[in-house]
Design an enzyme around this catalytic site. Structure first.
Site, short mmCIF file in Angstrom:
data_model
loop_
_atom_site.label_atom_id
_atom_site.label_comp_id
_atom_site.label_asym_id
_atom_site.label_seq_id
_atom_site.Cartn_x
_atom_site.Cartn_y
_atom_site.Cartn_z
N GLU A 178 0.83 -1.21 0.00
CA GLU A 178 0.00 0.00 0.00
C GLU A 178 0.86 1.26 0.00
OE1 GLU A 178 -3.55 2.24 2.55
OE2 GLU A 178 -2.83 0.30 3.22
N LYS A 220 -2.50 -1.95 -3.24
CA LYS A 220 -3.56 -1.10 -2.67
C LYS A 220 -3.15 0.36 -2.83
CE LYS A 220 -6.27 -0.10 1.47
NZ LYS A 220 -6.78 -0.58 2.78
#
Length: 341
Positions: A178, A220
Site C-alpha cells: 500500500e 492497494k
C-alpha cells in the site's frame, strides 16, 4: 500446503467475482478518532463488539472476500463466542492482518516519513498465521508539497515495503502493498499523478530487487485525485487519470488492484471504482476495493455505540458492500444509494 499453493489459494479467494476487501485494521489512535466522530468511546469491548458485528453480518461474504484486522481483533470473539477470524471463515471471508507499526520521521529528509515495523516481523507473522491470518498489509504514506516526496523518501519507503512483502511471502502469506499518496493539500490532479507514478515505479523496482513474486501480491493504491481543497473531478476523469498511471507502473503479473478510499466520501469512492471498471482500454488486473472509511462510516453512524442498533448497522454494512460489489462489476448507479438492502 506449500507456500506457493497457499498463496495461490488465498489470491483466488480474495479475487473471486463481485467481492472486495474491508479494511478494519485501524490502530488504537485511529479507531478512537473514527468512533469519537460518532460519539462512541473506544473501549476494548466496543472495538470487539463492532469488529465482531462486521465479520458476522449475515450474507456479507457475498460482497466481501477479505477483512484486514488490527492485531487485537485476531484474539477476540464475537457475540456468539466464535473467534473473529473463524467467524470470517464461516462466510468464506479471508482474515488478514495489518503488520506495519506506523510512520516515523525519516532522518536526514527534512521531515518526511518512513514506515517502521520490520523488526521481528517474521516471528510476528508466524503468530498471526497461527491465529488464522492468511494475508497481510503494510502502508506507506507520501505527502505532496512543492518539494516532496523527495528521492530519499521514495526509495526508503519502497525498500521497507519490498522487504516486508518478501518476508510475508516467505511465510506463505499474501502481502498487500500500500503506497498511499495522501489527499491532504491543494495540489491538482497532474501533481497527484506525477507523485503516484513515481511512488509506484519505485515500489515495483524494489519488489523485483527483493525477489517478490508479483503474482502473489495485492496492490492497494490511492486513486489519482486533486488535494482536498480542490474541486472534485467527475468519476470518469478520476478513472482516466488513475488508469493512465496504473498502466505505466503496474505489471500485468499483479493479479488485483484494490483501491483505498483515502478521504473520499462513501459515494465518491464507489462511483470512482465503478467508472474504472466501465472505462475502455487495457486492464489486465482485477480492479476492486479495500476501503476503510468509505465502507465503515455509514455502519458506525447506524450503530452509534448502542448494541440495540446491531442489526441496523449490519444492514448499513451490507448495503454499502453491495454497492461496491456492483461498482467492481461496473454496474453501479447513484440512484441505488437510496434503495433498501
Amino acid at each position: 500446503m506449500d507456500h506457493i499453493g497457499q498463496m495461490q489459494r488465498t489470491i483466488e479467494r480474495l479475487t473471486s467475482p463481485g467481492r472486495g476487501i474491508l479494511a478494519a485494521d485501524e490502530s488504537y489512535p485511529t479507531i478512537t478518532r473514527r468512533l469519537s466522530d460518532h460519539g462512541i468511546e473506544s473501549t476494548e469491548e466496543n472495538r470487539r463488539f463492532y469488529r465482531g458485528l462486521l465479520a458476522s453480518t449475515p450474507g456479507i461474504g457475498e460482497y466481501v472476500s477479505g477483512i484486514i484486522f488490527f492485531e487485537e481483533t485476531l484474539g477476540q470473539r464475537n457475540d456468539d463466542g466464535v473467534m473473529i477470524p473463524a467467524a470470517c471463515e464461516q462466510q468464506d471471508i479471508v482474515p488478514g492482518i495489518k503488520v506495519d507499526k506506523g510512520v516515523v520521521e525519516l532522518a536526514g529528509s527534512g521531515g518526511e516519513k518512513v514506515t517502521q515495523g520490520l523488526d521481528n516481523l517474521g516471528d510476528r507473522l508466524d503468530g498471526y498465521r497461527d491465529q488464522g491470518a492468511l494475508f497481510t498489509k503494510w502502508r506507506n504514506v507520501y505527502s505532496i508539497t512543492n518539494g516532496t516526496p523527495g528521492v530519499q523518501a521514495l526509495e526508503a519507503n519502497a525498500e521497507v515495503l519490498a522487504r516486508y512483502a518478501a518476508i510475508a511471502q516467505s511465510r506463505g502469506m499474501v502481502p498487500i502493498v500500500e503506497p498511499e499518496v495522501l489527499m491532504d493539500g491543494d495540489h491538482d490532479m497532474a501533481r497527484c499523478a506525477e507523485v503516484t507514478e513515481a511512488a509506484q515505479s519505485t515500489v515495483f523496482a524494489a519488489l523485483r530487487r527483493h525477489n517478490v513474486i508479483l503474482e502473489y501480491i495485492i496492490l492497494k493504491p490511492n486513486m489519482v485525485l486533486p488535494g482536498k481543497s480542490q474541486p472534485r473531478p467527475s468519476p470518469e476523469v478520476c478513472a482516466e487519470e488513475t488508469l493512465r498511471v496504473l498502466r505505466r507502473t503496474v505489471p500485468a503479473a499483479v493479479p488485483t488492484i484494490n483501491f483505498l478510499s483515502g478521504g473520499q466520501t462513501s459515494e465518491e469512492a464507489t462511483a470512482n471504482l465503478n467508472a474504472m471498471n466501465r472505462a475502455g482500454g487495457a486492464k489486465p488486473w482485477v480492479l476492486s476495493f479495500s476501503y476503510s472509511r468509505a465502507l465503515q462510516n455509514p455502519v458506525q453512524a447506524a450503530w452509534n455505540g448502542d448494541p440495540a442498533n446491531k442489526e441496523a448497522a449490519q444492514r448499513a454494512f451490507l448495503h454499502r458492500a453491495r454497492l461496491n460489489s456492483l461498482a467492481r462489476k461496473g454496474e453501479y448507479d447513484p440512484s441505488m444509494e437510496q434503495a433498501s438492502v
